[in-house]
Design an enzyme around this catalytic site. Structure first.
Site, PDB file in Angstrom:
ATOM      1  N   ASP A  97       0.995  -1.053  -0.170  1.00 32.87           N
ATOM      2  CA  ASP A  97       0.002   0.017  -0.078  1.00 32.87           C
ATOM      3  C   ASP A  97       0.865   1.264   0.019  1.00 32.87           C
ATOM      4  O   ASP A  97       0.683   2.278  -0.883  1.00 32.87           O
ATOM      5  CB  ASP A  97      -0.962   0.012   1.173  1.00 32.87           C
ATOM      6  CG  ASP A  97      -1.886  -1.115   1.491  1.00 32.87           C
ATOM      7  OD1 ASP A  97      -3.113  -0.867   1.388  1.00 32.87           O
ATOM      8  OD2 ASP A  97      -1.377  -2.295   1.465  1.00 32.87           O
ATOM      9  N   ASP A 101      -6.673  -1.498  -3.248  1.00 36.67           N
ATOM     10  CA  ASP A 101      -7.975  -1.567  -2.489  1.00 36.67           C
ATOM     11  C   ASP A 101      -8.049  -3.254  -2.683  1.00 36.67           C
ATOM     12  O   ASP A 101      -7.984  -3.834  -3.460  1.00 36.67           O
ATOM     13  CB  ASP A 101      -8.863  -0.764  -3.752  1.00 36.67           C
ATOM     14  CG  ASP A 101     -10.407  -0.874  -3.181  1.00 36.67           C
ATOM     15  OD1 ASP A 101     -10.651  -0.749  -1.882  1.00 36.67           O
ATOM     16  OD2 ASP A 101     -11.370  -1.287  -3.981  1.00 36.67           O
ATOM     17  N   THR A 108      -7.027  -4.509   0.674  1.00 38.90           N
ATOM     18  CA  THR A 108      -5.776  -4.972   1.535  1.00 38.90           C
ATOM     19  C   THR A 108      -5.776  -6.268   2.209  1.00 38.90           C
ATOM     20  O   THR A 108      -5.087  -7.003   2.417  1.00 38.90           O
ATOM     21  CB  THR A 108      -5.154  -3.702   2.452  1.00 38.90           C
ATOM     22  OG1 THR A 108      -5.139  -2.626   1.435  1.00 38.90           O
ATOM     23  CG2 THR A 108      -3.921  -4.226   3.232  1.00 38.90           C
TER      24      THR A 108
HETATM   25  P1  AMP Z   1     -14.945  -3.810   1.493  1.00 38.12           P
HETATM   26  O1  AMP Z   1     -16.027  -3.878   0.497  1.00 38.12           O
HETATM   27  O2  AMP Z   1     -15.055  -4.439   2.870  1.00 38.12           O
HETATM   28  O3  AMP Z   1     -13.893  -4.522   0.528  1.00 38.12           O
HETATM   29  O4  AMP Z   1     -14.610  -2.519   1.702  1.00 38.12           O
HETATM   30  C1  AMP Z   1     -14.316  -1.718   0.394  1.00 38.12           C
HETATM   31  C2  AMP Z   1     -13.083  -0.525   0.775  1.00 38.12           C
HETATM   32  O5  AMP Z   1     -13.797   0.036   1.970  1.00 38.12           O
HETATM   33  C3  AMP Z   1     -11.992  -1.324   1.167  1.00 38.12           C
HETATM   34  O6  AMP Z   1     -10.814  -0.331   0.932  1.00 38.12           O
HETATM   35  C4  AMP Z   1     -12.059  -1.137   2.864  1.00 38.12           C
HETATM   36  O7  AMP Z   1     -10.558  -1.143   3.420  1.00 38.12           O
HETATM   37  C5  AMP Z   1     -12.613   0.077   3.084  1.00 38.12           C
HETATM   38  N1  AMP Z   1     -13.580  -0.195   4.345  1.00 38.12           N
HETATM   39  C6  AMP Z   1     -14.973  -0.535   4.228  1.00 38.12           C
HETATM   40  N2  AMP Z   1     -15.319  -0.984   5.664  1.00 38.12           N
HETATM   41  C7  AMP Z   1     -14.245  -0.413   6.183  1.00 38.12           C
HETATM   42  C8  AMP Z   1     -14.392  -0.399   7.633  1.00 38.12           C
HETATM   43  N3  AMP Z   1     -15.110  -0.603   8.729  1.00 38.12           N
HETATM   44  N4  AMP Z   1     -12.865   0.024   8.118  1.00 38.12           N
HETATM   45  C9  AMP Z   1     -11.962   0.541   7.350  1.00 38.12           C
HETATM   46  N5  AMP Z   1     -11.923   0.404   6.057  1.00 38.12           N
HETATM   47  C10 AMP Z   1     -13.241   0.146   5.493  1.00 38.12           C
HETATM   48 MG    MG Z   2      -9.797   0.802  -0.467  1.00 38.50          MG
HETATM   49 MG    MG Z   3      -6.317   0.836   0.150  1.00 34.26          MG
END
Ligand code: AMP
Ligand code: MG
Ligand code: MG
Length: 306
Positions: A50, A119, A121
């Protein structure tokens, strides 16, 4: 000749090559195996990939576009980067496109570049590599009009050409692949696999989909929409940030889809905006009636996202 192209086309063409270079860095770090994982908060990881990918993109764009406003997800205090991380060539295909008249004279001061260098991680650290994307979104006067979604691991299991890059410019369309329509005989929703909660679930239940695809990454989920593999991306949670949605929204808009919060309001991506997308994410592919679908979301879900 390229220098005569409108700024937005040049910047998009540079963002494509920078995202490709960042994708190579992400693969190299995984191959070396020392991910250097740091916990940024609850369920929020950062790795060396990242950090390095962001330094590559920011250094590459800063060198070509001094004083451009770039907002990246990661805090990186080391601005020195290896010289081979700085790419200053343009994607040739982007530069062949005719710029819509309304974007011909955009000024640098009106642009904010939102960078999510990696995106997905959590999925990267778990070896779900096909979920990973590199996102570079270009917002003009607060609205996303161009974006790049690079998949560093596309095809990595099949052995065909590794990685692909999809870009979009509103009014022009997308490059890197052909958008497909989603099936008309069923309704497929996509959502998070690692950041779910009761509210996220309630929103999904209200839509009563025939199928739910739970995958990582905002970029990855919007790709499912434009590939015709899902009709709606539903995330009734405050967890996504502006760098997660700027590039995907621009690419989606370029194909005729839509992205709003769970109330149906558009997000703004100006430089002074708060980063969290506190109203959640609701995105639909072209041909879907966004408002009709959104009207099925219960008020108690919306009340949680204020
Ligand atoms: P996801 O669909 O869970 O993969 O989330 C999509 C993006 O939003 C990714 O970059 C995640 O890191 C971020 N994200 C979603 N929910 C959270 C959370 N509760 N805390 C930190 N990052 C989040
Ligand atoms: Mg992201
Ligand atoms: Mg990211």
């Amino acid at each position: 000749m390229a220098q005569n192209a409108p700024l937005i086309l040049r910047l998009l063409a540079s963002s494509v090559t920078a995202a490709n270079r960042a994708g190579k860095i992400i693969r190299d770090i995984m191959t070396r195996g020392d991910l250097g994982i740091v916990d940024k908060g609850i369920n929020d990881l950062q790795t060396e990939a990242d950090r390095s990918a962001q330094r590559c993109i920011v250094a590459s764009l800063c060198q070509q576009y001094p004083d451009l406003t770039i907002i990246g997800e990661e805090e990186t205090n080391n601005h020195e980067v290896p010289s081979d991380w700085i790419v200053t060539d343009y994607d040739k295909l982007v530069l062949t496109k005719e710029c819509p008249q309304e974007y011909e004279n955009i000024k640098k001061e009106d642009i904010v570049v939102w960078v999510d260098p990696l995106d997905g991680t959590s999925e990267y650290t778990q070896g779900l590599l096909e979920h990973v994307t590199v996102l570079v979104g270009l917002a003009v006067k607060g609205r996303p009009i161009a974006g790049v979604i690079h998949q560093p691991y596309y095809n990595y299991k099949s052995g065909n050409i590794l990685g692909r890059t999809i870009w979009g410019l509103v009014g022009v369309g997308v490059g890197g692949f052909d958008p497909q329509n989603a099936p008309s005989d069923k309704f497929i929703a996509t959502t998070t696999r690692s950041h779910s909660d009761g509210t996220v679930q309630k929103a999904l239940e209200a839509l009563n989909p025939d199928e739910i695809i739970r995958v990582g990454g905002a970029g990855n989920k919007v790709l499912l929409l434009i590939e015709g593999k899902a009709h709606a991306y539903v995330f009734a949670s405050k967890g996504c940030k502006k760098w997660d949605t700027c590039a995907p929204e621009a690419v989606l808009l370029a194909t005729g889809g839509q992205l709003t919060d769970m109330h149906g309001s558009l997000y703004y991506y100006g430089k002074d905006v708060a980063c969290p997308n506190v109203g959640g994410v609701f995105a639909t592919t072209r041909g879907i009636n966004h408002e009709v679908l959104l009207s099925k979301i219960p008020q108690e879900v919306k009340d949680k996202l204020k």
